[in-house]
Motif scaffolding. Structure first.
Motif, PDB file in Angstrom:
ATOM      1  N   GLY A   1      67.051 -39.641 -15.224  1.00 28.69           N
ATOM      2  CA  GLY A   1      68.112 -40.610 -15.478  1.00 28.69           C
ATOM      3  C   GLY A   1      69.447 -39.932 -15.679  1.00 28.69           C
ATOM      4  N   THR A   2      70.090 -40.259 -16.781  1.00 25.59           N
ATOM      5  CA  THR A   2      71.420 -39.726 -17.035  1.00 25.59           C
ATOM      6  C   THR A   2      71.343 -38.312 -17.602  1.00 25.59           C
ATOM      7  N   ASP A   3      72.369 -37.505 -17.297  1.00 25.46           N
ATOM      8  CA  ASP A   3      72.471 -36.199 -17.941  1.00 25.46           C
ATOM      9  C   ASP A   3      73.767 -36.094 -18.730  1.00 25.46           C
ATOM     10  N   ARG A   4      74.403 -37.225 -19.021  1.00 27.28           N
ATOM     11  CA  ARG A   4      75.613 -37.221 -19.836  1.00 27.28           C
ATOM     12  C   ARG A   4      75.264 -36.747 -21.245  1.00 27.28           C
ATOM     13  N   PRO A   5      75.955 -35.757 -21.757  1.00 24.41           N
ATOM     14  CA  PRO A   5      75.565 -35.213 -23.065  1.00 24.41           C
ATOM     15  C   PRO A   5      75.648 -36.227 -24.195  1.00 24.41           C
ATOM     16  N   THR A   6      76.702 -37.053 -24.204  1.00 23.03           N
ATOM     17  CA  THR A   6      76.825 -38.025 -25.303  1.00 23.03           C
ATOM     18  C   THR A   6      75.719 -39.071 -25.238  1.00 23.03           C
ATOM     19  N   ALA A   7      75.362 -39.491 -24.020  1.00 25.54           N
ATOM     20  CA  ALA A   7      74.284 -40.471 -23.885  1.00 25.54           C
ATOM     21  C   ALA A   7      72.958 -39.862 -24.329  1.00 25.54           C
ATOM     22  N   LEU A   8      72.711 -38.601 -23.939  1.00 24.39           N
ATOM     23  CA  LEU A   8      71.479 -37.934 -24.370  1.00 24.39           C
ATOM     24  C   LEU A   8      71.458 -37.742 -25.885  1.00 24.39           C
ATOM     25  N   PHE A   9      72.608 -37.463 -26.461  1.00 22.99           N
ATOM     26  CA  PHE A   9      72.695 -37.301 -27.920  1.00 22.99           C
ATOM     27  C   PHE A   9      72.310 -38.613 -28.620  1.00 22.99           C
ATOM     28  N   ASP A  10      72.846 -39.728 -28.114  1.00 22.41           N
ATOM     29  CA  ASP A  10      72.511 -41.030 -28.708  1.00 22.41           C
ATOM     30  C   ASP A  10      71.029 -41.349 -28.537  1.00 22.41           C
ATOM     31  N   GLN A  11      70.482 -41.031 -27.361  1.00 18.25           N
ATOM     32  CA  GLN A  11      69.063 -41.275 -27.116  1.00 18.25           C
ATOM     33  C   GLN A  11      68.196 -40.406 -28.027  1.00 18.25           C
ATOM     34  N   ALA A  12      68.618 -39.168 -28.225  1.00 17.10           N
ATOM     35  CA  ALA A  12      67.864 -38.274 -29.099  1.00 17.10           C
ATOM     36  C   ALA A  12      67.883 -38.785 -30.535  1.00 17.10           C
ATOM     37  N   THR A  13      69.039 -39.267 -30.982  1.00 11.51           N
ATOM     38  CA  THR A  13      69.145 -39.832 -32.332  1.00 11.51           C
ATOM     39  C   THR A  13      68.193 -41.001 -32.498  1.00 11.51           C
ATOM     40  N   ALA A  14      68.176 -41.894 -31.500  1.00 10.33           N
ATOM     41  CA  ALA A  14      67.284 -43.058 -31.575  1.00 10.33           C
ATOM     42  C   ALA A  14      65.815 -42.621 -31.590  1.00 10.33           C
ATOM     43  N   TRP A  15      65.490 -41.601 -30.787  1.00 12.31           N
ATOM     44  CA  TRP A  15      64.099 -41.112 -30.757  1.00 12.31           C
ATOM     45  C   TRP A  15      63.692 -40.559 -32.122  1.00 12.31           C
ATOM     46  N   LEU A  16      64.561 -39.793 -32.742  1.00 11.94           N
ATOM     47  CA  LEU A  16      64.248 -39.207 -34.043  1.00 11.94           C
ATOM     48  C   LEU A  16      64.035 -40.289 -35.097  1.00 11.94           C
ATOM     49  N   VAL A  17      64.877 -41.302 -35.070  1.00 18.24           N
ATOM     50  CA  VAL A  17      64.727 -42.406 -36.036  1.00 18.24           C
ATOM     51  C   VAL A  17      63.402 -43.120 -35.818  1.00 18.24           C
ATOM     52  N   THR A  18      63.072 -43.384 -34.554  1.00 16.66           N
ATOM     53  CA  THR A  18      61.839 -44.110 -34.240  1.00 16.66           C
ATOM     54  C   THR A  18      60.604 -43.318 -34.636  1.00 16.66           C
ATOM     55  N   HIS A  19      60.648 -41.998 -34.473  1.00 15.48           N
ATOM     56  CA  HIS A  19      59.463 -41.166 -34.716  1.00 15.48           C
ATOM     57  C   HIS A  19      59.469 -40.510 -36.096  1.00 15.48           C
ATOM     58  N   LYS A  20      60.316 -41.027 -36.981  1.00 16.89           N
ATOM     59  CA  LYS A  20      60.332 -40.589 -38.379  1.00 16.89           C
ATOM     60  C   LYS A  20      60.551 -39.086 -38.513  1.00 16.89           C
ATOM     61  N   VAL A  21      61.509 -38.600 -37.748  1.00 18.72           N
ATOM     62  CA  VAL A  21      61.940 -37.204 -37.878  1.00 18.72           C
ATOM     63  C   VAL A  21      63.352 -37.231 -38.443  1.00 18.72           C
ATOM     64  N   LEU A  22      63.570 -36.584 -39.574  1.00 19.95           N
ATOM     65  CA  LEU A  22      64.868 -36.631 -40.228  1.00 19.95           C
ATOM     66  C   LEU A  22      65.931 -35.957 -39.359  1.00 19.95           C
ATOM     67  N   LEU A  23      67.086 -36.588 -39.282  1.00 19.38           N
ATOM     68  CA  LEU A  23      68.151 -36.084 -38.429  1.00 19.38           C
ATOM     69  C   LEU A  23      68.610 -34.707 -38.890  1.00 19.38           C
ATOM     70  N   PRO A  24      68.796 -33.775 -37.951  1.00 17.27           N
ATOM     71  CA  PRO A  24      69.392 -32.481 -38.304  1.00 17.27           C
ATOM     72  C   PRO A  24      70.912 -32.617 -38.337  1.00 17.27           C
ATOM     73  N   GLY A  25      71.615 -31.521 -38.529  1.00 18.92           N
ATOM     74  CA  GLY A  25      73.064 -31.546 -38.423  1.00 18.92           C
ATOM     75  C   GLY A  25      73.492 -31.862 -36.994  1.00 18.92           C
ATOM     76  N   ALA A  26      74.690 -32.413 -36.868  1.00 17.32           N
ATOM     77  CA  ALA A  26      75.164 -32.815 -35.540  1.00 17.32           C
ATOM     78  C   ALA A  26      75.213 -31.632 -34.587  1.00 17.32           C
ATOM     79  N   SER A  27      75.649 -30.468 -35.062  1.00 17.28           N
ATOM     80  CA  SER A  27      75.754 -29.309 -34.176  1.00 17.28           C
ATOM     81  C   SER A  27      74.378 -28.825 -33.719  1.00 17.28           C
ATOM     82  N   VAL A  28      73.363 -28.975 -34.574  1.00 18.48           N
ATOM     83  CA  VAL A  28      72.001 -28.578 -34.197  1.00 18.48           C
ATOM     84  C   VAL A  28      71.514 -29.460 -33.052  1.00 18.48           C
ATOM     85  N   LEU A  29      71.731 -30.758 -33.170  1.00 17.79           N
ATOM     86  CA  LEU A  29      71.281 -31.675 -32.117  1.00 17.79           C
ATOM     87  C   LEU A  29      72.108 -31.477 -30.854  1.00 17.79           C
ATOM     88  N   GLU A  30      73.388 -31.165 -30.993  1.00 16.35           N
ATOM     89  CA  GLU A  30      74.218 -30.858 -29.821  1.00 16.35           C
ATOM     90  C   GLU A  30      73.640 -29.676 -29.048  1.00 16.35           C
TER      91      GLU A  30
END
Length: 1000
Positions: free
Chosen positions: A137-166
């Motif tokens: 699908g998309t390889d836009r970094p901001t879109a992937l970042f948002d998708q990753a955030t949603a995945w972490l929330v759904t799978h009960k994984v606590l969010l890391p720092g923004a730079s780590v996820l970047e």
């Protein structure tokens, strides 16, 4: 490798609450079930229980615990307090001061199974999921970042720092790109690699590399140009021969690579690393094969249409020139006929009387003249059509040899005839009969004369039928971007069996056709009876007898009066809007929304430059105002040098980046309270804005009503009830709205999801009503002549009183039931984005040999259309709401005209991509103006309320952000002279050698 792609605003939103949490979000994330209550009530004290509940809801909603648990919207605290039955005033202050604010997160993590991001299994699953998403699908970094955030929330994984996820997202993107280059380059042989590299080398004595020459498509509408386009396709085919296929790789990634090669200079491609260069050139040449074939088919359609139009025009001109001779012959025959009808002339004397009045030679000449000048009523221009055969023979043999075509069952007779023609050209068809299955009845008399096949007429019939079959996609091209098989991607077999339950839930439709038809039948019957009961009180409609029939007459809507309070409010708001230059407006909107961050480099997504937003805003201004670069060039400013502006235009302005930037503006508008007073974003209207294209191009069409003697394009766009443009498609000429409406609705990529689509009459067909209903949309066109519309019924025995004669037509519900599963499969494939809506809509046309599926969809649409018509005539407020929304679209078009003022408002782009990009920039700038106006109008209303002004909600709802008198669209002129020139000295002359580098 640079990995920072988040704007400061995006970083600030990460892991934090928005200003408000919606009712749906409260119910989803902050509802406490029985198990939650047991856990929370085990803690002592009101403040402890409320604090624990807030922490639990916070981690469910945000995916992390807040360092300060008190930074929660009041609505969340109140919602949790109501469920626990505890007072909320001051409770969190006591909780924040206690040590339990640190202990509760540990308890919640243990009880509810939350994990740290450092968990290796969680990281591996996230990266694998992101990789699959990035690959397909998309390889836009901001879109992937948002998708990753949603995945972490759904799978009960606590969010890391923004730079780590970047950094995680950046690594995944890098791996996906490397894999793509490796897979493409791995199967290329050294000989093939050398052949591809040769595309970048300028031949000795030449001026262009083969790559530069081949990517320039046809621009003229002539037979010679079509021959050259076929030769270009043939050359590309020879280059492609033997190269590895790319069809097994994600199409979006291949297109992205090819797009870079399509705009970059050959030298830039040559400087790429070996593996990446080979991959880029392979993607480019494979995609070029499809686009070159599309160019041939576009030009074929234009030329064949012009040939038939020219034949009719020449036939009419010839008849006008021959009217004098025809009149003279007719007068002679009239004299003869008068003698025949004269009763005083006996039968035995008739011949003598006739030749006495008209000599035999003159009578014979008159008869011959009439025979030669009159045309059969069903075929008046056959001779002129036959004269076009020579033009067709110039390109048709090459066309059937080079162009790759396939066909659906309805198009196979045409394809069979094309194959025969190719066999004839190869000299292998001696004695083989010429196929005539494709010849319709209207052509039979022309093609077969006295039992003998006329090959010229056969050829003319073939190109005419091929043109129609290509338009309907009964015949499709392989490979192709715009003429591809519309069935590609359609759910089928095991895939459909697996997806059917999910599709039905998504669409809100039952798998049982009988249930759906029964519900529609009941709704239709009830709607007829309701409208009939309301007729005596409905002053807007009346039934007028027309012979044995009755016509429905709908009274037009009167203009709504503007109360004095509305006029005063509009004047007060307008007077407070600051004056602003358009460049400053764009920079201010970027500072507020960060829309410039959506523009990424075509090949190096992370590539940035100092003051890039300034250059981007300047380029958007140049494109939207249609002025070109010259008024913006400033050699003394690096961000506005010509080379910098050209670099940004080539590498940053393209369809996907414009779409992403536009989505940010739409989201910002939706976040303003004033915009939500105008509409909730669930309604949109679609209409076209026409532009004359005075340059030579095959991507423009004629329409004297809109373009005069010129050609032009239609910018068909979707406008929300908040005045923002959501999506647009550029089509040559004035293609029927119904063919592009579904595409413009389904392919919009903003936060808004309109469910009701309003249009003018041009987009209204029974098929559109049917497909929109299946997809969950309400289609609401403004119908110019309701009296001419057909009302349909499902129960032939029902008595609908005064409306009974109007509903004289019965729907064939059996046909709907027979194809119900196919209808669901069609809708599901569209909803999931598996098929192209534009191509599919062409196959569903019902004006020429429709398929049974198209007929079933048409029957379904007739029920939905009748339900809509009944609501339309019964409710004046409904009609006015449609008119209001369409007027918003018209007002937005007027603003776009004001912005697009340069070069007489004419679009001077030769190629489709250039047209789409420039009009996309126009739409983006118009949205920026609307957003800026809305922000300042909202501030002006706040000030007026503070001043005690009478601001009424009903007046606010009728304000519009389309004013532009306070915005300077034309720039400013400087009236200063350099001191040496003022003293009478000359300006220094430019050096021809340095001319190319003056702005570097």
């Amino acid at each position: 490798m640079p990995v920072s792609f988040l704007t400061p605003e995006q970083e600030g939103r990460y892991g934090q609450f928005p200003a408000e949490v919606s009712a749906e979000q409260l119910a989803r994330f902050f509802h406490l079930d029985d198990a939650d209550r047991v856990f929370i009530l085990a803690h002592r004290g009101t403040h402890m229980r409320l604090g624990c509940a807030v922490q639990l809801g916070t981690v469910r909603f945000l995916g992390t615990f807040l360092e300060d648990p008190g930074k929660v919207p009041p609505g969340v605290i109140g919602f949790l307090g109501d469920q626990l039955g505890v007072p909320v005033n001051g409770a969190l202050d006591a909780y924040r001061a206690s040590q339990w604010r640190w202990r509760h997160p540990v308890e919640i993590r243990k009880r509810y199974g939350y994990r740290d991001f450092s968990d290796s299994a969680a990281q591996w699953r996230l990266q694998r999921w992101l990789y699959a998403l990035c690959w397909t699908g998309t390889d836009r970094p901001t879109a992937l970042f948002d998708q990753a955030t949603a995945w972490l929330v759904t799978h009960k994984v606590l969010l890391p720092g923004a730079s780590v996820l970047e950094r995680t997202v950046a690594r995944v993107r890098s791996r996906a790109n490397s894999r793509l280059w490796r897979l493409l380059a791995a199967r290329i042989t050294p000989e093939q690699k050398a052949r591809l590299d040769a595309l970048l080398v300028v031949p000795e004595g030449g001026r262009q590399s083969p790559m530069d020459r081949l990517r320039s498509g046809p621009t003229l509408q002539s037979t010679n140009e079509l021959v050259r386009a076929i030769e270009r396709l043939d050359e590309v085919r020879h280059l492609v021969a033997g190269l590895p296929l790319t069809s097994h790789l994600p199409k979006v990634r291949i297109m992205s690579l090819a797009r870079f090669a399509g705009v970059a200079k050959a030298q830039a491609v040559a400087r790429l690393p070996d593996e990446r260069r080979a991959a880029t050139l392979l993607a480019f040449i494979r995609t070029l094969e499809a686009s070159a074939q599309d160019d041939v088919l576009d030009l074929f359609d234009l030329l064949v249409t012009r040939m038939f139009v020219d034949a009719v025009r020449k036939g009419r001109e010839a008849r006008l020139r021959s009217l004098g001779d025809l009149d003279a012959a007719a007068r002679i025959l009239s004299r003869v006929c008068a003698l025949v009808l004269d009763g005083d002339v006996g039968d035995s004397d008739l011949r003598t009387a006739v030749f006495g009045a008209v000599p035999q030679a003159a009578l014979e000449a008159a008869v011959a003249q009439v025979d030669s000048l009159t045309k059969p009523p069903d075929d008046p221009y056959l001779d002129e059509l036959m004269a076009q055969h020579r033009r067709i023979r110039r390109f048709l043999p090459h066309f059937v040899r080079v162009v790759g075509l396939g066909a659906m069952p309805t198009g196979r007779p045409v394809l069979k005839a094309l194959h025969h023609l190719r066999t004839v050209g190869e000299g292998n068809a001696r004695g083989a009969p010429w196929p005539t299955e494709f010849v319709p009845k209207s052509w039979e008399r022309r093609v077969i004369r006295n039992g003998v096949l006329d090959r010229r007429a056969w050829t003319l019939c073939l190109v005419d039928r091929l043109r129609g079959a290509l338009r309907r996609r009964d015949v499709f091209a392989t490979p192709s971007l715009r003429f591809a098989d519309p069935r590609i991607g359609l759910l089928d077999g095991a895939a459909w069996e697996a997806a059917r339950p999910t599709v039905c839930r998504t669409l809100g439709k039952s798998q049982n056709a009988g249930e759906e038809i029964d519900q529609l039948t009941e709704r239709l019957d009830q709607a007829f009876r309701t409208v009939t009961d309301n007729l005596p009180q409905n002053a807007g409609i009346r039934l007028e007898r027309n012979g044995t029939d009755e016509d429905l007459v709908l009274t037009g809507l009167d203009r709504l009066d503007e109360p004095a309070s509305l006029v005063a409010l509009r004047e007060a708001v307008t007077a407070r809007l600051p004056r602003v230059d358009l460049p400053e407006l764009l920079l201010e909107i970027d500072a507020r929304t960060g829309f410039a961050g959506a523009f990424t480099h075509a090949s190096e997504a992370e590539a940035r430059a100092q003051d890039l937003p300034t250059t981007l805003c300047a380029m958007l201004l140049a494109e939207a105002c249609n002025t070109g670069l010259e008024p913006l060039v400033r050699p003394d400013l690096p961000a506005l040098r010509r080379s910098r502006l050209s670099w940004v235009r080539q590498n940053y302005l393209r369809a996907e980046t414009l779409t992403l930037a536009n989505a940010r503006l739409v989201a910002a508008q939706n976040g303003i309270d004033l915009a939500r007073r105008w509409g909730g974003g669930d309604v949109a209207s679609a209409d076209g804005l026409r532009f004359v294209v005075p340059v030579r191009t095959i991507h423009a069409g004629p329409n004297p009503k809109y373009f005069g003697s010129e050609r032009g394009v239609t910018y068909y766009n979707l406008v929300s009830d908040q005045f923002t443009g959501l999506n647009a498609i550029t089509v040559p000429g004035t293609l029927r709205d119904s063919l592009v409406l579904l595409s413009v609705v389904l392919e919009q990529e903003t936060d808004l999801e309109p469910t009701e689509i309003m249009t003018d009459t041009g987009a209204y067909t029974d098929v559109i009503f049917g497909i929109f209903w299946l997809l969950g949309y309400q289609f609401s066109p403004r119908i110019a002549d309701v009296g001419g519309a057909r009302f349909w019924r499902t129960d032939p025995a029902a008595d609908y009183g005064p409306l009974d004669k109007l509903a004289a037509h019965k729907v064939r519900t059996g046909l709907i039931a027979e194809h119900w599963d196919d209808l669901l499969r069609l809708a599901g494939s569209l909803k999931l984005g598996l098929v192209q809506a534009g191509g599919l809509m062409r196959t569903l046309q019902t004006n020429d040999r429709p398929t049974r599926l198209a007929r079933a969809l048409e029957e379904l649409g007739r029920i939905i259309k009748t339900l809509y018509l009944l609501a339309y005539i019964d409710d004046e407020a409904y009609r006015r709401r449609i008119l209001t929304q369409l007027n918003r679209g018209e007002g937005r078009h007027q603003l776009a005209r004001v912005v697009f003022h340069g070069k007489r408002g004419e679009l001077r782009q030769r190629y489709r991509e250039g047209q789409e990009d420039q009009l996309g920039a126009l739409g983006l700038v118009v949205n920026a103006i609307i957003l800026w106006n809305t922000i300042y109008m909202d501030a002006a209303l706040d000030q007026l309320r503070m001043e005690g002004f009478d601001v009424r909600n009903e007046d606010v709802a009728r304000l519009s952000p389309l004013a532009h008198e306070h915005i300077n669209m034309l720039g400013r002129y400087a009236f200063t002279l350099p001191e040496p020139v003022a003293r009478g000295e000359l300006r220094p002359l430019r050096s021809p050698v340095a001319l190319a580098y003056e702005d570097a």
